[in-house]
Every structure is written in C-alpha cells, then in structure tokens.
Scaffold this motif. Sequence first.
Motif, PDB file in Angstrom:
ATOM      1  N   THR A   2       0.828  -1.201   0.000  1.00  0.00           N
ATOM      2  CA  THR A   2       0.000   0.000   0.000  1.00  0.00           C
ATOM      3  C   THR A   2       0.866   1.256   0.000  1.00  0.00           C
ATOM      4  O   THR A   2       0.600   2.209  -0.746  1.00  0.00           O
ATOM      5  N   LEU A   3       1.899   1.277   0.817  1.00  0.00           N
ATOM      6  CA  LEU A   3       2.790   2.435   0.887  1.00  0.00           C
ATOM      7  C   LEU A   3       3.541   2.638  -0.425  1.00  0.00           C
ATOM      8  O   LEU A   3       3.584   3.754  -0.956  1.00  0.00           O
ATOM      9  N   PHE A   4       4.122   1.581  -0.967  1.00  0.00           N
ATOM     10  CA  PHE A   4       4.862   1.706  -2.232  1.00  0.00           C
ATOM     11  C   PHE A   4       3.941   2.210  -3.342  1.00  0.00           C
ATOM     12  O   PHE A   4       4.312   3.082  -4.128  1.00  0.00           O
ATOM     13  N   ASN A   5       2.744   1.663  -3.407  1.00  0.00           N
ATOM     14  CA  ASN A   5       1.787   2.067  -4.433  1.00  0.00           C
ATOM     15  C   ASN A   5       1.399   3.531  -4.265  1.00  0.00           C
ATOM     16  O   ASN A   5       1.335   4.287  -5.246  1.00  0.00           O
ATOM     17  N   ALA A   6       1.154   3.957  -3.036  1.00  0.00           N
ATOM     18  CA  ALA A   6       0.796   5.365  -2.782  1.00  0.00           C
ATOM     19  C   ALA A   6       1.942   6.290  -3.191  1.00  0.00           C
ATOM     20  O   ALA A   6       1.714   7.336  -3.808  1.00  0.00           O
ATOM     21  N   ASN A  10       2.264   9.374  -6.252  1.00  0.00           N
ATOM     22  CA  ASN A  10       2.423  10.743  -5.775  1.00  0.00           C
ATOM     23  C   ASN A  10       3.353  11.506  -6.721  1.00  0.00           C
ATOM     24  O   ASN A  10       4.516  11.133  -6.907  1.00  0.00           O
ATOM     25  N   GLU A  11       2.830  12.570  -7.299  1.00  0.00           N
ATOM     26  CA  GLU A  11       3.591  13.333  -8.297  1.00  0.00           C
ATOM     27  C   GLU A  11       4.898  13.885  -7.735  1.00  0.00           C
ATOM     28  O   GLU A  11       5.936  13.840  -8.398  1.00  0.00           O
ATOM     29  N   ASP A  12       4.874  14.432  -6.526  1.00  0.00           N
ATOM     30  CA  ASP A  12       6.098  14.980  -5.928  1.00  0.00           C
ATOM     31  C   ASP A  12       7.132  13.889  -5.675  1.00  0.00           C
ATOM     32  O   ASP A  12       8.332  14.108  -5.857  1.00  0.00           O
ATOM     33  N   PHE A  13       6.686  12.732  -5.243  1.00  0.00           N
ATOM     34  CA  PHE A  13       7.607  11.616  -5.004  1.00  0.00           C
ATOM     35  C   PHE A  13       8.295  11.202  -6.297  1.00  0.00           C
ATOM     36  O   PHE A  13       9.501  10.947  -6.309  1.00  0.00           O
ATOM     37  N   ARG A  14       7.548  11.130  -7.368  1.00  0.00           N
ATOM     38  CA  ARG A  14       8.113  10.696  -8.655  1.00  0.00           C
ATOM     39  C   ARG A  14       9.168  11.663  -9.179  1.00  0.00           C
ATOM     40  O   ARG A  14       9.981  11.291 -10.023  1.00  0.00           O
ATOM     41  N   TRP A  39       8.081   0.172  -9.083  1.00  0.00           N
ATOM     42  CA  TRP A  39       9.039   0.754  -8.137  1.00  0.00           C
ATOM     43  C   TRP A  39      10.451   0.715  -8.723  1.00  0.00           C
ATOM     44  O   TRP A  39      11.167   1.702  -8.717  1.00  0.00           O
ATOM     45  N   LYS A  40      10.841  -0.453  -9.241  1.00  0.00           N
ATOM     46  CA  LYS A  40      12.184  -0.575  -9.805  1.00  0.00           C
ATOM     47  C   LYS A  40      12.351   0.324 -11.024  1.00  0.00           C
ATOM     48  O   LYS A  40      13.406   0.937 -11.206  1.00  0.00           O
ATOM     49  N   ALA A  41      11.316   0.414 -11.857  1.00  0.00           N
ATOM     50  CA  ALA A  41      11.396   1.272 -13.047  1.00  0.00           C
ATOM     51  C   ALA A  41      11.593   2.734 -12.650  1.00  0.00           C
ATOM     52  O   ALA A  41      12.348   3.464 -13.296  1.00  0.00           O
ATOM     53  N   LEU A  42      10.936   3.170 -11.575  1.00  0.00           N
ATOM     54  CA  LEU A  42      11.055   4.565 -11.148  1.00  0.00           C
ATOM     55  C   LEU A  42      12.355   4.831 -10.396  1.00  0.00           C
ATOM     56  O   LEU A  42      13.049   5.811 -10.667  1.00  0.00           O
ATOM     57  N   THR A  43      12.698   3.947  -9.452  1.00  0.00           N
ATOM     58  CA  THR A  43      13.823   4.220  -8.547  1.00  0.00           C
ATOM     59  C   THR A  43      15.131   3.571  -8.988  1.00  0.00           C
ATOM     60  O   THR A  43      16.204   3.971  -8.527  1.00  0.00           O
TER      61      THR A  43
END
Length: 122
Positions: A2-6, A10-14, A39-43
């Motif tokens: 749930t936390l990872f998905n949220a 989140n635009e600011d997080f991305r 998550w892996k694709a983003l981070t």
Amino acid sequence: NTLFNALLNNEDFRKLDFKPLILTLGGGMAVQKGVAERWKALTGCPISEGYGLSETSPVATANKFSSSDFTGTIGLPLPSTEIAIRDDDGNNVPLGEVGEICIRGPQVMAGYWNRPDETAKV
C-alpha cells in the motif's frame, strides 16, 4: 504494498532523485509484482521482501540484498535464526507441506511484557 503504491502515485515523489537509494525493504504485507516492477522502473532499486512478526522484532527472514530482481518470496532466515514448519503435534513437516511457521533466534522476544500468564501459554 500500500505504501509503495501510494508513493508511486504521488507526483512529488516521482520527481525525487533516486540515485542515492541503495536498498528498499518491504514487509508488513506482500508486495504485488506489478507494484515492485513500477518501483524498480522509477527508482532503479528492487524491493527486497522480508517476513516477520511483532514477536520477531520485526524480521526473521529476508531476500538477499544483492538480488537485482523482485522475487515475491520471503527469502532466507537471518543469521542465527532457525525456521521450521511443524504440524499440530510439533513435528517437522515434509518440504511443501502446510504447517505452522516456528522461529527461534536472537530477535524473538523472550515473553510478553508483564504477562507471565500469556508467556506460559505459548
């Protein structure tokens, strides 16, 4: 999950710089493969899952941190931790059989705080 998905939604997080991120741990609930892939694709950092209980403060098993891919498993016991799967009579069950997860190790609590009656039950 749930936390990872949220966070992923989140635009600011991305917009953050994830270059310093070297480790992401997931626990508390199973991480879904789709969330782990996003998550892996983003981070650029895979999620390593673990398993634990309040009584194992808080983890008993974890995936190897050197893994570059999400496995969807709870990994291996931590050092000095023993895991057994047992039946209702306390006997180890064969590999692949259903049973109760039993954990012994330095992170397992010694008893319930000020509740010797509850400690005696378990």
